[in-house]
Design a protein around this motif. Structure first.
Motif, short mmCIF file in Angstrom:
data_model
loop_
_atom_site.label_atom_id
_atom_site.label_comp_id
_atom_site.label_asym_id
_atom_site.label_seq_id
_atom_site.Cartn_x
_atom_site.Cartn_y
_atom_site.Cartn_z
N PRO A 58 0.80 -1.23 0.00
CA PRO A 58 0.00 0.00 0.00
C PRO A 58 0.83 1.28 0.00
O PRO A 58 0.31 2.36 -0.32
N ALA A 59 2.11 1.19 0.35
CA ALA A 59 2.96 2.39 0.35
C ALA A 59 3.34 2.78 -1.07
O ALA A 59 2.91 2.15 -2.04
N GLU A 60 4.16 3.83 -1.19
CA GLU A 60 4.53 4.32 -2.52
C GLU A 60 5.84 3.75 -3.02
O GLU A 60 6.23 3.93 -4.17
N ARG A 61 6.57 3.10 -2.13
CA ARG A 61 7.89 2.57 -2.51
C ARG A 61 8.30 1.52 -1.49
O ARG A 61 7.68 1.42 -0.42
N PRO A 62 9.35 0.75 -1.80
CA PRO A 62 9.76 -0.30 -0.85
C PRO A 62 10.35 0.29 0.43
O PRO A 62 10.92 1.38 0.42
N LEU A 63 10.22 -0.44 1.53
CA LEU A 63 10.80 -0.09 2.82
C LEU A 63 10.45 1.33 3.25
O LEU A 63 11.27 2.05 3.83
N ALA A 64 9.20 1.74 2.94
CA ALA A 64 8.80 3.12 3.16
C ALA A 64 8.87 3.52 4.63
O ALA A 64 9.13 4.68 4.96
N ALA A 65 8.68 2.56 5.53
CA ALA A 65 8.68 2.89 6.95
C ALA A 65 10.10 3.03 7.49
O ALA A 65 10.30 3.59 8.56
#
Lengths: 389, 58
Positions: free
Chosen positions: A180-187
């Motif tokens: 659901p985020a905009e890119r990998p490893l967003a957090a």
């Protein structure tokens, strides 16, 4: 003499045994586990394909060898049914055992989101060697010549999702990742670092589906290969052979809760890893550490630190756990990454003067974390010395 | 002709030391044989001692 009993034979359980035995060779130690007790390096589960290692080859130390070298009584394939903290007795599927002190190293469970569809039950997750064996069997199948046409959909572009994507794509599988985020490893990563990883894995052949979730997994209505049809929330449909869920872990507190121990996000422990019962301790993915500001901490490094401190306490020298800086290596060979994340909630921002280095700067220009990508990962030591824990 | 280089696996976390590449960031130059890696060197990923590595065929 009543034994020290440890429940769980993962990294936390076995490392506690090993560290305890360095300090105390005499006290009997019993380890109770629902699995075989064989020791394996869990991080190897997400780079086994590239290394061509089978599930059986991932066992680094068989249980029998540990029993002998660590002088421990192993109760394998044994489930703990209940703990009586007053009488200090553990009731298991294979009898009752009294303890002097008890260690809960019961780990975490893979989180799952409910999915619609008639094949939702076929979704796999990998949180143990046993899980990995099932996944490996499904992916490799019986006809290895078919591998290169096989397609795998991964739910979650976090650390484990990205590592599996790299491992499987590198081994020749077709991989799609949904998040659901905009890119990998967003957090975890500053935006530019995440974009670098996104590009590197795309170059390797990974297809990204960002800003959406998986809604349903059904049998392929054409009744042909591939077997499954994944429906995304943005109306896109993907045909695939296997679906792997890698959306995160949640501390397994079930046993602690039924014992009446204080639990929140994990089993609550103080700075000496003691739970709300003075003879029960906890560490690993299941513990919520006072030494980490009340957080649970995934990955290997925190377990190693916690096991050393706990072993000293159990050997009679109460030891406060202080976590050092613990950079995490993300095993994505397409773009190696090392990240030392700042503590959550710490005020500051990522700054970068270099395409492979980001520094998290807080008040008074103090550095609280860093991210290194590609060849810059070699600067890990230099950056670690700059960080104020 | 020198012997082919070997790889060593951390049995705790799975980190691989490859003699061919060494570990330049820790001051261990490429081509350093396992026997010549200092005993004080620890696994960069999990911190265990050199003794907890085993030779592997990868």
């Amino acid at each position: 003499m009543q034994p020290l009993i440890i429940i769980g034979a993962g990294l936390a359980g076995w490392t506690t045994v090993r560290e305890f035995r360095k300090l105390d060779a005499a006290t009997p130690v019993m380890l109770i586990t629902a699995d075989s007790g064989d020791f394996y390096a869990k991080p190897s589960l997400s780079n086994a394909f590239a290394q061509g290692r089978s599930p059986a080859q991932l066992v680094s130390t068989p249980a029998a060898k540990l029993v002998e070298t660590q002088n421990v009584t192993l109760r394998a394939h044994t489930r703990v049914r209940a703990i009586d903290p007053v009488r200090r007795v553990v009731t298991t599927s294979h009898g009752k055992f009294a303890y002097r002190d008890l260690v809960l190293a019961t780990g975490a469970q893979a989180m799952r989101v409910p999915l619609a569809g008639d094949a939702a039950g076929s979704v796999l997750s990998v949180n143990s060697l046993q899980d990995f064996s099932a996944f490996h069997a499904r992916v490799v199948g019986t006809d290895s010549s078919q591998n290169h046409s096989k397609h795998i959909v991964i739910l979650g572009a976090g650390l484990i999702g990205c590592e599996f994507a790299n491992d499987l794509a590198g081994a020749g599988y077709r991989v799609s990742v949904v998040d659901p985020a905009e890119r990998p490893l967003a957090a975890l990563l500053p935006a530019q670092a995440g974009e670098q990883l996104q590009g590197a894995l795309a170059e390797l052949g990974v297809t990204w589906h960002f800003g959406c979730t998986v809604r349903a997994v059904d049998q392929n209505p054409d009744k042909s290969d591939p077997a499954l049809r994944v429906s995304l929330s943005n109306e896109v449909q993907v045909l695939t052979d296997t679906v792997l869920s890698a959306i995160g872990l949640r501390a397994d507190t079930a046993l602690a809760q039924t014992t009446g121990l204080a639990c929140e996000r994990g089993i609550v422990v103080d700075t000496a890893l003691q739970t709300s019962d003075p003879h029960i301790y906890a560490l690993g993915d299941g513990a919520q550490y006072a030494s980490a500001g009340g957080r649970t901490l995934p990955f290997v490094m925190p377990i190693m630190s916690a096991a050393r401190a706990l072993a000293a306490t159990l050997a009679g020298q109460r030891t406060e756990l202080v976590f050092p800086l613990m950079p995490v290596t993300i095993k994505t060979p397409a773009l190696p990454i090392v990240v030392a994340a700042p503590a959550p909630g710490l005020a500051g921002q990522w700054t970068s003067n270099d395409p492979g280095l980001w520094q998290f700067m807080g008040a008074e220009n103090r550095q609280h974390g860093f991210v290194l990508t590609g060849q810059h990962t070699a600067r890990r030591g230099e950056q670690a010395r700059l960080v104020q824990v | 002709m020198s012997n082919p280089t070997k790889t060593y696996l951390c049995i705790v976390c799975g980190f691989v030391y490859d003699e061919a590449t060494g570990r330049p960031e820790d001051g261990i130059v490429a081509g350093t044989r396992w026997a010549d890696v200092p005993d004080s060197w620890a696994c960069p990923d999990c911190g265990v001692a050199k003794a907890d590595f085993e030779i592997v065929e990868i």
